[in-house]
Structures are given as C-alpha cells and as structure tokens.
Design an enzyme around this catalytic site. Structure first.
Site, PDB file in Angstrom:
ATOM      1  N   GLU A  22       0.768  -1.288   0.063  1.00 43.91           N
ATOM      2  CA  GLU A  22      -0.041   0.037   0.191  1.00 43.91           C
ATOM      3  C   GLU A  22       0.683   1.325  -0.001  1.00 43.91           C
ATOM      4  O   GLU A  22       0.472   2.349  -0.722  1.00 43.91           O
ATOM      5  CB  GLU A  22      -0.902   0.078   1.385  1.00 43.91           C
ATOM      6  CG  GLU A  22      -2.003  -1.222   1.269  1.00 43.91           C
ATOM      7  CD  GLU A  22      -2.532  -1.431   2.800  1.00 43.91           C
ATOM      8  OE1 GLU A  22      -3.376  -2.013   2.776  1.00 43.91           O
ATOM      9  OE2 GLU A  22      -1.792  -0.936   3.559  1.00 43.91           O
ATOM     10  N   ASP A 213     -12.005  -6.335  -1.206  1.00 43.45           N
ATOM     11  CA  ASP A 213     -12.876  -7.395  -1.171  1.00 43.45           C
ATOM     12  C   ASP A 213     -14.172  -7.055  -0.386  1.00 43.45           C
ATOM     13  O   ASP A 213     -14.119  -6.291   0.157  1.00 43.45           O
ATOM     14  CB  ASP A 213     -12.028  -8.663  -0.314  1.00 43.45           C
ATOM     15  CG  ASP A 213     -11.510  -8.019   1.158  1.00 43.45           C
ATOM     16  OD1 ASP A 213     -10.524  -7.535   1.368  1.00 43.45           O
ATOM     17  OD2 ASP A 213     -12.476  -8.066   2.015  1.00 43.45           O
TER      18      ASP A 213
HETATM   19  N1  SAH Z   1      -1.666 -10.612   3.721  1.00 44.13           N
HETATM   20  C1  SAH Z   1      -1.069  -9.723   4.145  1.00 44.13           C
HETATM   21  C2  SAH Z   1      -1.933  -9.274   5.376  1.00 44.13           C
HETATM   22  C3  SAH Z   1      -2.984  -9.057   5.147  1.00 44.13           C
HETATM   23  S1  SAH Z   1      -4.166  -8.419   6.533  1.00 44.13           S
HETATM   24  C4  SAH Z   1       0.443 -10.048   4.354  1.00 44.13           C
HETATM   25  O1  SAH Z   1       0.880 -11.070   4.127  1.00 44.13           O
HETATM   26  O2  SAH Z   1       1.016  -9.144   5.135  1.00 44.13           O
HETATM   27  C5  SAH Z   1      -5.208  -7.302   5.658  1.00 44.13           C
HETATM   28  C6  SAH Z   1      -4.730  -5.864   5.574  1.00 44.13           C
HETATM   29  O3  SAH Z   1      -5.811  -5.317   4.559  1.00 44.13           O
HETATM   30  C7  SAH Z   1      -4.923  -5.033   6.859  1.00 44.13           C
HETATM   31  O4  SAH Z   1      -4.155  -4.101   6.963  1.00 44.13           O
HETATM   32  C8  SAH Z   1      -6.550  -4.521   6.575  1.00 44.13           C
HETATM   33  O5  SAH Z   1      -6.654  -3.306   7.264  1.00 44.13           O
HETATM   34  C9  SAH Z   1      -6.940  -4.574   5.487  1.00 44.13           C
HETATM   35  N2  SAH Z   1      -7.989  -5.363   4.830  1.00 44.13           N
HETATM   36  C10 SAH Z   1      -8.331  -5.537   3.636  1.00 44.13           C
HETATM   37  N3  SAH Z   1      -9.320  -6.165   3.363  1.00 44.13           N
HETATM   38  C11 SAH Z   1     -10.022  -6.499   4.798  1.00 44.13           C
HETATM   39  C12 SAH Z   1     -10.975  -7.282   5.457  1.00 44.13           C
HETATM   40  N4  SAH Z   1     -11.906  -7.770   4.630  1.00 44.13           N
HETATM   41  N5  SAH Z   1     -10.986  -7.526   6.676  1.00 44.13           N
HETATM   42  C13 SAH Z   1     -10.059  -6.847   7.717  1.00 44.13           C
HETATM   43  N6  SAH Z   1      -8.968  -6.116   6.974  1.00 44.13           N
HETATM   44  C14 SAH Z   1      -8.835  -6.119   5.699  1.00 44.13           C
END
Ligand code: SAH
Length: 332
Positions: A22, A213
C-alpha cells in the site's frame, strides 16, 4: 465524541500505512525521501518518508515487517498505534492524520471492489466489554467521529461511511452482527486504533480506505484481497493525491457537509465518481473517473495495468492516465 477540526490551515499531514504494497505507490507518486537514519527508537521496525505536496509537508510512515513470521507486514492495531505515536513523537503533531490502506467493503452498504471510502466514524467491532452501565461497552466500540468532510468526499470522488476495525481478517457471526448494527461500510484492521491515538493527542483524523474484497460477497476474503491488492493500492494512490491537493492550505471546516457540520453515522448512499465519469454495466465494466478540479500533479509516465489473474466479477485492474489523475477501473 467530538470531531476535531483544526482552527488553522492544513500544512502538515501524516499518513499511517500498514502494508508495504500500500505504501510503495504513495512513496513513488509523491517522490518521497526515506528519513535516514530512522527517527524511531532502535529496534522499531517502522519506516518513515517525507516530502512536499502542494506546499504541505507530508510524512508517511509504514509499520514495517515482522522477521519472526516470514517477514510479514505488521498489520493490525498494535503496530499501527505504536507507529503513529512514535511518528508524532519524532515529527510533532500534524494538522491531519490519515489511516490510509485497503479494506473489506459491505455490498449491502453499496461497496464495490475498487471503491474508496473516507470515514465518517471509526469503531471497533471486536472489543466487546459488556457492563451494566454500558460505559465500558461503548468505550469498547470507541465511536471516533471523523471531521465532517462530505464536500471533500464529493470533490475527490470517494464515498463516506462507517469504518469498523478488529485485529482479524475474518469475522465471526457476532462481529458481523455488531458491524451491521453500527451501519458499517468498511471493515479493516487499523483505523479505529489510529483514531484513538489521534483523539488522545488531539490530532484531527480520518481514514481513507480502498476496497479489495467484499465481506458479504461469495468469494473467500484472503483470495479476493490478494487478487485486488495491487489495483486497489493504485486507486488509493490516486485518491490520496487528490485529497492532499484539495486540503493543502485549507481549513478542514470548509470541507464539511453541505448545510451541516455533522458527519453521517450511517453509511452514505453510493456516491458518484468525480466528474466526468462514465460507469457502465456492472459486468465486464469500465469505470472512468477524472478529478477535474484537482490541479494536475507533476508529469509522470503512464503506469502499466496490473495484471488480474482472476476472472471473477469481483476483481479489478487499474490504469492511470498520463496526467496522473484520470484512471480506469476495469472490472473483469
Ligand atoms: N496478506 C497480508 C496481510 C493482510 S491483513 C500480509 O501478508 O502481509 C489485511 C490488511 O488489509 C490489513 O491491513 C487490513 O486493514 C486490510 N484489509 C483488507 N481487507 C480486509 C478485510 N476484509 N478485513 C479486515 N482487514 C482487511
């Protein structure tokens, strides 16, 4: 909870970002310089950059990575809170702090992958602390109101809504029920924590979140999130640019909602993208939006369209025009 609007013009902005995917497009777009040596306590994994946009001083901090677990991003509330606190200690209090990142959206509130939301309010949906008087229960939710910025949202072509935070990517039925009862549009893992720090330090705060999502959609969250992360981060980049150029040197109060200083607590109706915009049918569609009113940024090369490997209707690809402002969200 009182929404804080600074009495003076916005001259210093701090962005807090959880994931490298991001933050990189933001660093690139604004030509930010990494601050070295790191201004943070030795051992803190946070990374900071600094630059200038339309005369405002911009600091961007990313929560860094955790080497203990395969170098994953330090997502969620703890890292975001400490990172912000350390940033304010290092750089001083900004006129505006923004929790910028990606998020899940609720289709039932009108959210679609590729939409961007400005928070009207941030809450926690997993801090459940029942008590007879209800004080702890409400403390748990938090209810951190953002300054009313309805005009800003329309100006930059984003939606407004309630952002709900927990430390989990998934959601148990109770989480979903509480988010529904709060009129949540956006679910993510940092905003309310950053909002609490900002309230404590009297720093005006808003969340800017790009939808990767659909929480109440058919696709598995993780898969949908990963498929759309790159494109949603580019949409976030464009909208962050538009926001910063709009607020630079202005009073936040002048971006309040028409005729009212009260932010809507319920999710707003889906907003039209900034004009001129063309939104065609929802299947196989192309959405084009241009922020006419925002001054064009420094010339930069057109970007490649991130490849979308999934053919489900909830994936997006993104293409930014040569002017750096117009963009296409391709729904495939
Ligand atoms: N795959 C990532 C971790 C993702 S956690 C890694 O390997 O580092 C998801 C991140 O995106 C968080 O920072 C959160 O704020 C955001 N996010 C996106 N979609 C989300 C959802 N459905 N629920 C919670 N957080 C979400």
């Amino acid at each position: 909870m009182t929404a804080l609007t600074p009495p003076s013009a916005v001259k210093r902005v701090l962005l807090v970002v959880a994931m490298e995917q991001e933050v990189r497009p933001l660093v690139q777009r604004f030509g930010l310089e990494q601050i070295q040596p790191s201004p943070f306590l030795r051992g803190a994994p946070f990374v900071a950059w600094m630059g200038e946009v339309e005369g405002l001083v911009l600091h961007v901090v990313w929560c860094g990575r955790d080497p203990r677990f395969g170098n994953v991003n330090n997502v969620a509330t703890t890292a975001a809170s400490v990172c912000l606190y350390a940033a304010v200690a290092a750089f001083g209090a900004p006129d505006l702090c923004i929790s910028a990142g990606t998020a899940g959206g609720f289709a039932s509130s009108g959210a679609r992958v590729g939409d961007v939301y400005l928070s009207s309010k941030c809450v926690f949906h997993s801090r459940r602390i029942p008590d007879a008087a209800g004080h702890l229960e409400e403390y748990g939710f938090g209810h951190y109101r953002s300054p009313p910025l309805g005009k800003l949202a329309s100006h930059i072509g984003v939606k407004t809504g309630v952002v709900s935070t927990s430390d989990s990517l998934d959601a148990v039925p109770m989480d979903l029920e509480l988010m529904r009862s709060e009129g949540t549009s956006i679910k993510e893992m940092e905003a309310a924590a950053v909002a609490w720090v900002c309230q404590t330090l009297s720093v005006p705060f808003v969340a800017l979140k790009s939808v990767t999502d659909i929480v109440d959609g058919p696709r598995a969250t993780r898969e949908e999130f990963e498929a759309n992360l790159e494109a949603a981060s580019l949409v976030l980049q464009v909208k962050t640019d538009a926001l910063l150029r709009a607020v630079a040197g202005t009073l936040l109060a002048q971006w309040a909602n028409d005729g009212s200083r009260t932010a809507p607590a319920a999710p707003a109706a889906p907003a039209a993208p900034a004009a001129p915009a063309a939104r065609r049918a929802t299947d196989g569609t192309t959405t084009t939006a241009t922020n006419n009113s925002a001054p064009p940024p420094a010339a930069e090369a057109p970007r490649a369209i991130p490849t979308v490997v999934d053919s489900s209707s909830s994936s997006v690809a993104m293409s930014i025009g040569p002017d750096g402002q117009s963009f296409e969200v391709l729904r495939v």
